[in-house]
Design an enzyme around this catalytic site. Structure first.
Site, PDB file in Angstrom:
ATOM      1  N   SER A  12      -5.835  42.025  -3.158  1.00 20.15           N
ATOM      2  CA  SER A  12      -5.890  40.712  -2.548  1.00 20.15           C
ATOM      3  C   SER A  12      -6.868  40.717  -1.377  1.00 20.15           C
ATOM      4  O   SER A  12      -8.047  40.993  -1.572  1.00 20.15           O
ATOM      5  CB  SER A  12      -4.484  40.289  -2.138  1.00 20.15           C
ATOM      6  OG  SER A  12      -4.392  38.896  -2.047  1.00 20.15           O
ATOM      7  N   HIS A  52       0.262  37.783  -9.191  1.00 22.12           N
ATOM      8  CA  HIS A  52      -0.812  38.143  -8.264  1.00 22.12           C
ATOM      9  C   HIS A  52      -1.100  39.628  -8.404  1.00 22.12           C
ATOM     10  O   HIS A  52      -0.332  40.474  -7.975  1.00 22.12           O
ATOM     11  CB  HIS A  52      -0.364  37.807  -6.838  1.00 22.12           C
ATOM     12  CG  HIS A  52      -1.418  37.995  -5.804  1.00 22.12           C
ATOM     13  ND1 HIS A  52      -2.727  37.613  -5.977  1.00 22.12           N
ATOM     14  CD2 HIS A  52      -1.349  38.516  -4.552  1.00 22.12           C
ATOM     15  CE1 HIS A  52      -3.415  37.887  -4.882  1.00 22.12           C
ATOM     16  NE2 HIS A  52      -2.592  38.442  -4.007  1.00 22.12           N
ATOM     17  N   ASP A  58      -3.385  34.387 -11.930  1.00 20.09           N
ATOM     18  CA  ASP A  58      -3.171  34.686 -10.510  1.00 20.09           C
ATOM     19  C   ASP A  58      -3.134  33.392  -9.695  1.00 20.09           C
ATOM     20  O   ASP A  58      -4.083  32.609  -9.731  1.00 20.09           O
ATOM     21  CB  ASP A  58      -4.299  35.590 -10.001  1.00 20.09           C
ATOM     22  CG  ASP A  58      -3.965  36.253  -8.685  1.00 20.09           C
ATOM     23  OD1 ASP A  58      -3.459  35.569  -7.774  1.00 20.09           O
ATOM     24  OD2 ASP A  58      -4.222  37.467  -8.557  1.00 20.09           O
TER      25      ASP A  58
END
Length: 543
Positions: free
Chosen positions: A255, A512, A482
């Site tokens: 991320s 995610h 996602d």
């Protein structure tokens, strides 16, 4: 919403690729159930790729020459999001070790003040053919690697065949000169303010709450606010690489950690060893574009959830699918906006917190069941316990009402990076487009653009520069479902890293992140790259 949707803790409730507040969420829910070229237009202030100094020295002592003193780990602090327990040994008996790394507060003044970065590691298996250390950043920005890695190390156990597993609290986070703003009760009070104003009075209250937050950050952490940017954190990574004794940095960024990894590769392309970027932040978008596309991503993930719920759940609270479900959820949010829902701990679930709770459950398909329960409770019983707990997990609030510094670090790092500053007029001009992008998340996402308004330091870039000509191949992993880092960002990151550098791998799934999804193809692909240096074909797809 209290923390910008762009910088929602990009994490997840079960595995680190999807939430940093995972442990708190699992426990709480269980309890509830029982009862480049460096041009200025890019990112790094005109700094050309590959020209960064070799990890500037600290206080004249030579950071690269530091000898790390490893010792047993104490329980992570509240600021780190700790649960009060020291990390348990791994299944083979390997114990966690902790240390600190000294780095300059300001890399423009390498002989000036320093700060200590908190580190943690688990050594490679005995008898392993060791390649070095694999350094993890789990996202946020603002997530404590020291608190996160032990809870999810089992997911990366196979990688201990070649690597020590290492993580850290980035500057401004947790035990690494952590940013402090409001106290616990003040955060609760701030979160109770309507963050999606519908009239002048609500707008004044929202702006006042935002100003109070910014003023508290300036008062309590003013000395570090100008130095928690991602470029400085990338330099810290190179100091860490040297202190670990590695010629190359082996890195796993998730991320926000993909943005950090991309910036490192731009600054130090020749020092990249193996690098995996999973759940990829789009480096080509400014905050407004990023917020808008993330709202679309969450809406897309919510619609996937609603299809699944309609097909597989008896008494599904969203009815027959996305169209009906969106109408039901927006009606619920409108009702909560007028009359926040009661919860067991005495707080009221606001509209913004309900949106955060819904978003939190979308970080993993494993937590869709909690979204179902939360919506059923809110719609049928008129209470908000499940959605409140889901929201808390995203904001770093534990069951005793204490907050980690996740929110404060999240905002500080975002505002230290992004040069753009938006006001209420900007939000109102874009509000219709945000609502069209996502009837559920658009409004909260739009108003979150105000978070850096009045911030006491200027940001460094319009968008981050990640071009890394001359770097070893970097695996760029995107997930089509996602919500927080929409899939399109992976393609753009791979392209921006440069030809022959960014190698894109696609996972057709939900949640995610991809490596920890349980998909065998994805796990084998990443492991083959990290353990055996087998670079997959660019464009490979796993489903």
């Amino acid at each position: 919403m209290r923390s910008p949707i762009r910088t929602r803790p990009w994490t997840r409730p079960r595995r680190p690729a999807r939430t940093l507040a995972a442990t708190a969420l699992a426990v709480a829910l269980a309890a509830t159930a029982c009862s480049g070229d460096g041009k200025a237009a890019g990112g790094t202030g005109g700094e050309k790729p590959g020209t960064a100094s070799a990890a500037a020295p600290t206080g004249g002592s030579g950071a690269g020459a530091q000898r790390l003193s490893w010792h047993g780990c104490d329980a992570p602090s509240t600021a780190q999001g700790g649960t009060g327990k020291a990390p348990e040994p791994l299944a083979d008996g390997t114990r966690w070790e902790c240390s600190t790394l000294k780095v300059p507060l300001d890399y423009a003044k390498p002989s000036g003040p320093t700060i200590d970065l908190a580190l943690i590691r688990a050594k490679a298996r005995k008898g392993a053919s060791r390649a070095g250390s694999l350094v993890f950043n789990f996202g946020g920005p603002g997530g404590s690697g020291v608190a996160t890695l032990p809870g999810f190390a089992g997911d990366y156990e196979a990688l201990r065949a070649r690597y020590d597993l290492v993580s850290f609290d980035p500057r401004g986070v947790g035990a690494s000169a952590g940013v402090r703003c409001l106290g616990d009760k003040e955060i609760d009070a701030s979160n109770a303010v309507d963050a999606t104003p519908d009239d002048d009075d609500e707008l004044k209250a929202a702006l006042a709450a935002n100003k109070a937050y910014v003023d508290a950050c300036r008062k309590n952490s003013g000395k570090v606010l100008g130095h928690v940017d991602t470029t400085s954190a990338a330099r810290d990574l190179d100091v860490l690489r040297q202190a670990l004794g590695d010629e190359k940095l082996h890195y796993f960024g998730i991320s926000y950690g993909t943005e950090l990894g991309g910036v490192y590769a731009h600054l130090f392309p020749k020092r990249v060893g193996h690098a995996v970027l999973d759940a990829v932040v789009d480096p080509t978008q400014d905050p407004l574009q990023g917020d808008l596309n993330q709202a679309k991503g969450f809406q897309r993930a919510l619609e996937d959830y609603m299809r699944d719920c309609a097909e597989n759940v008896t008494g599904c609270p969203v009815g027959g699918g996305p169209e009906e479900g969106t109408k039901r959820i927006t009606a619920l949010l409108k009702k909560i906006d007028s009359a926040p829902l009661p919860t067991r701990d005495g707080r009221k679930l606001t509209q913004d917190q309900a949106v955060n709770g819904i978003a939190s459950a979308l970080y993993s398909k494993e937590t869709w069941q909690y979204l179902t329960r939360g919506l059923q409770e809110a719609m049928s019983l008129g209470s908000g316990n499940y959605l409140q707990l889901l929201s808390d997990s995203l904001s770093g609030r534990d069951r005793d009402g204490h907050y980690s510094n996740l929110q404060a670090a999240n905002r500080a790092i975002t505002c230290a990076d992004a040069r753009q500053r938006y006001d209420a007029n900007d939000v109102q001009a874009w509000l219709a487009r945000f609502r069209a992008a996502s009837p559920v998340f658009g409004e909260s996402s739009a108003w979150s653009l105000l978070n850096c308004a009045g911030w006491p330091v200027e940001g460094r870039w319009k968008t981050p520069e990640v071009r890394a000509a001359g770097s070893a191949p970097i695996l760029v992993v995107g997930n089509t479902g996602d919500p927080a880092t929409p899939y399109e960002g992976a393609e753009r990151m791979a392209r921006e890293l440069g030809e022959g550098v960014g190698v894109e791998v696609t996972y057709k799934g939900e949640g995610h992140g991809a490596y920890n999804s349980g998909n065998g193809c994805m796990t084998r692909t990443v492991n083959a790259y990290l353990l055996d240096s087998k670079v997959p074909e660019n464009g490979k797809t796993c489903s």
